[in-house]
Design a protein around this motif. Structure first.
Motif, PDB file in Angstrom:
ATOM      1  N   LEU A  14       0.827  -1.207   0.000  1.00 32.15           N
ATOM      2  CA  LEU A  14       0.000   0.000   0.000  1.00 32.15           C
ATOM      3  C   LEU A  14       0.864   1.261   0.000  1.00 32.15           C
ATOM      4  O   LEU A  14       0.589   2.217  -0.730  1.00 32.15           O
ATOM      5  CB  LEU A  14      -0.929   0.007   1.216  1.00 32.15           C
ATOM      6  N   ARG A  15       1.901   1.242   0.817  1.00 28.98           N
ATOM      7  CA  ARG A  15       2.798   2.402   0.899  1.00 28.98           C
ATOM      8  C   ARG A  15       3.504   2.630  -0.432  1.00 28.98           C
ATOM      9  O   ARG A  15       3.551   3.759  -0.943  1.00 28.98           O
ATOM     10  CB  ARG A  15       3.821   2.202   2.023  1.00 28.98           C
ATOM     11  N   GLU A  20       5.285   6.349  -1.495  1.00 29.51           N
ATOM     12  CA  GLU A  20       5.643   7.012  -0.248  1.00 29.51           C
ATOM     13  C   GLU A  20       6.819   6.301   0.413  1.00 29.51           C
ATOM     14  O   GLU A  20       7.012   5.102   0.244  1.00 29.51           O
ATOM     15  CB  GLU A  20       4.455   7.011   0.716  1.00 29.51           C
ATOM     16  N   THR A  21       7.557   7.047   1.191  1.00 32.61           N
ATOM     17  CA  THR A  21       8.682   6.492   1.933  1.00 32.61           C
ATOM     18  C   THR A  21       8.206   5.988   3.293  1.00 32.61           C
ATOM     19  O   THR A  21       7.126   6.362   3.771  1.00 32.61           O
ATOM     20  CB  THR A  21       9.772   7.551   2.159  1.00 32.61           C
ATOM     21  N   GLN A  22       9.033   5.177   3.899  1.00 35.70           N
ATOM     22  CA  GLN A  22       8.745   4.750   5.266  1.00 35.70           C
ATOM     23  C   GLN A  22       8.729   5.966   6.186  1.00 35.70           C
ATOM     24  O   GLN A  22       7.952   6.024   7.131  1.00 35.70           O
ATOM     25  CB  GLN A  22       9.778   3.732   5.746  1.00 35.70           C
ATOM     26  N   ASP A  23       9.569   6.942   5.891  1.00 37.61           N
ATOM     27  CA  ASP A  23       9.627   8.159   6.695  1.00 37.61           C
ATOM     28  C   ASP A  23       8.285   8.895   6.671  1.00 37.61           C
ATOM     29  O   ASP A  23       7.816   9.381   7.697  1.00 37.61           O
ATOM     30  CB  ASP A  23      10.751   9.069   6.191  1.00 37.61           C
ATOM     31  N   HIS A  24       7.670   8.956   5.501  1.00 38.79           N
ATOM     32  CA  HIS A  24       6.371   9.627   5.386  1.00 38.79           C
ATOM     33  C   HIS A  24       5.324   8.931   6.256  1.00 38.79           C
ATOM     34  O   HIS A  24       4.587   9.590   7.001  1.00 38.79           O
ATOM     35  CB  HIS A  24       5.908   9.648   3.924  1.00 38.79           C
ATOM     36  N   VAL A  31       5.458   7.591  14.639  1.00 37.67           N
ATOM     37  CA  VAL A  31       6.391   6.549  15.075  1.00 37.67           C
ATOM     38  C   VAL A  31       7.720   6.742  14.349  1.00 37.67           C
ATOM     39  O   VAL A  31       7.855   7.638  13.530  1.00 37.67           O
ATOM     40  CB  VAL A  31       5.826   5.126  14.816  1.00 37.67           C
ATOM     41  N   THR A  32       8.667   5.874  14.612  1.00 37.99           N
ATOM     42  CA  THR A  32       9.971   5.970  13.956  1.00 37.99           C
ATOM     43  C   THR A  32       9.987   5.155  12.665  1.00 37.99           C
ATOM     44  O   THR A  32       9.153   4.261  12.470  1.00 37.99           O
ATOM     45  CB  THR A  32      11.092   5.455  14.871  1.00 37.99           C
ATOM     46  N   VAL A  33      10.951   5.446  11.819  1.00 34.01           N
ATOM     47  CA  VAL A  33      11.137   4.677  10.587  1.00 34.01           C
ATOM     48  C   VAL A  33      11.448   3.225  10.929  1.00 34.01           C
ATOM     49  O   VAL A  33      10.988   2.306  10.240  1.00 34.01           O
ATOM     50  CB  VAL A  33      12.249   5.309   9.723  1.00 34.01           C
ATOM     51  N   THR A  34      12.193   3.014  11.986  1.00 31.90           N
ATOM     52  CA  THR A  34      12.513   1.647  12.418  1.00 31.90           C
ATOM     53  C   THR A  34      11.238   0.876  12.752  1.00 31.90           C
ATOM     54  O   THR A  34      11.116  -0.303  12.408  1.00 31.90           O
ATOM     55  CB  THR A  34      13.460   1.668  13.634  1.00 31.90           C
ATOM     56  N   GLN A  35      10.286   1.538  13.382  1.00 28.16           N
ATOM     57  CA  GLN A  35       9.027   0.871  13.712  1.00 28.16           C
ATOM     58  C   GLN A  35       8.256   0.502  12.442  1.00 28.16           C
ATOM     59  O   GLN A  35       7.666  -0.585  12.373  1.00 28.16           O
ATOM     60  CB  GLN A  35       8.170   1.751  14.621  1.00 28.16           C
ATOM     61  N   ILE A  36       8.274   1.367  11.433  1.00 38.79           N
ATOM     62  CA  ILE A  36       7.612   1.046  10.163  1.00 38.79           C
ATOM     63  C   ILE A  36       8.316  -0.136   9.511  1.00 38.79           C
ATOM     64  O   ILE A  36       7.677  -1.065   9.019  1.00 38.79           O
ATOM     65  CB  ILE A  36       7.583   2.265   9.212  1.00 38.79           C
TER      66      ILE A  36
END
Length: 72
Positions: A14-15, A20-24, A31-36
């Protein structure tokens, strides 16, 4: 039955479909990018509130994200 890998794979799809980036997504959910990354790789799960936010943002059902149906 719920499987973290299915949830993570669908979230990643979906992302990426929205380019889209994980950062977005991390910023959107607070949350953090690590969590994504951990979500997408099936290492962790998320809260009910964040699940609802993801479903609303990507306009899909929780059943789809959780792997209970193949219909978004």
């Amino acid at each position: 039955m719920f499987q973290r890998k299915v949830f993570g794979g669908r979230l990643r799809e979906l992302r990426r479909a929205k380019h889209e980036t994980q950062d977005h997504l991390a910023t959107l959910l607070g949350v953090t990018v690590t969590q994504i990354s951990d979500l997408e790789n099936g290492k962790t799960t998320t809260t009910f509130e964040k699940l609802v936010a993801i479903c609303e943002y990507y306009n899909v059902s929780a059943d789809y994200l959780l792997g209970l149906t193949d219909e978004p």
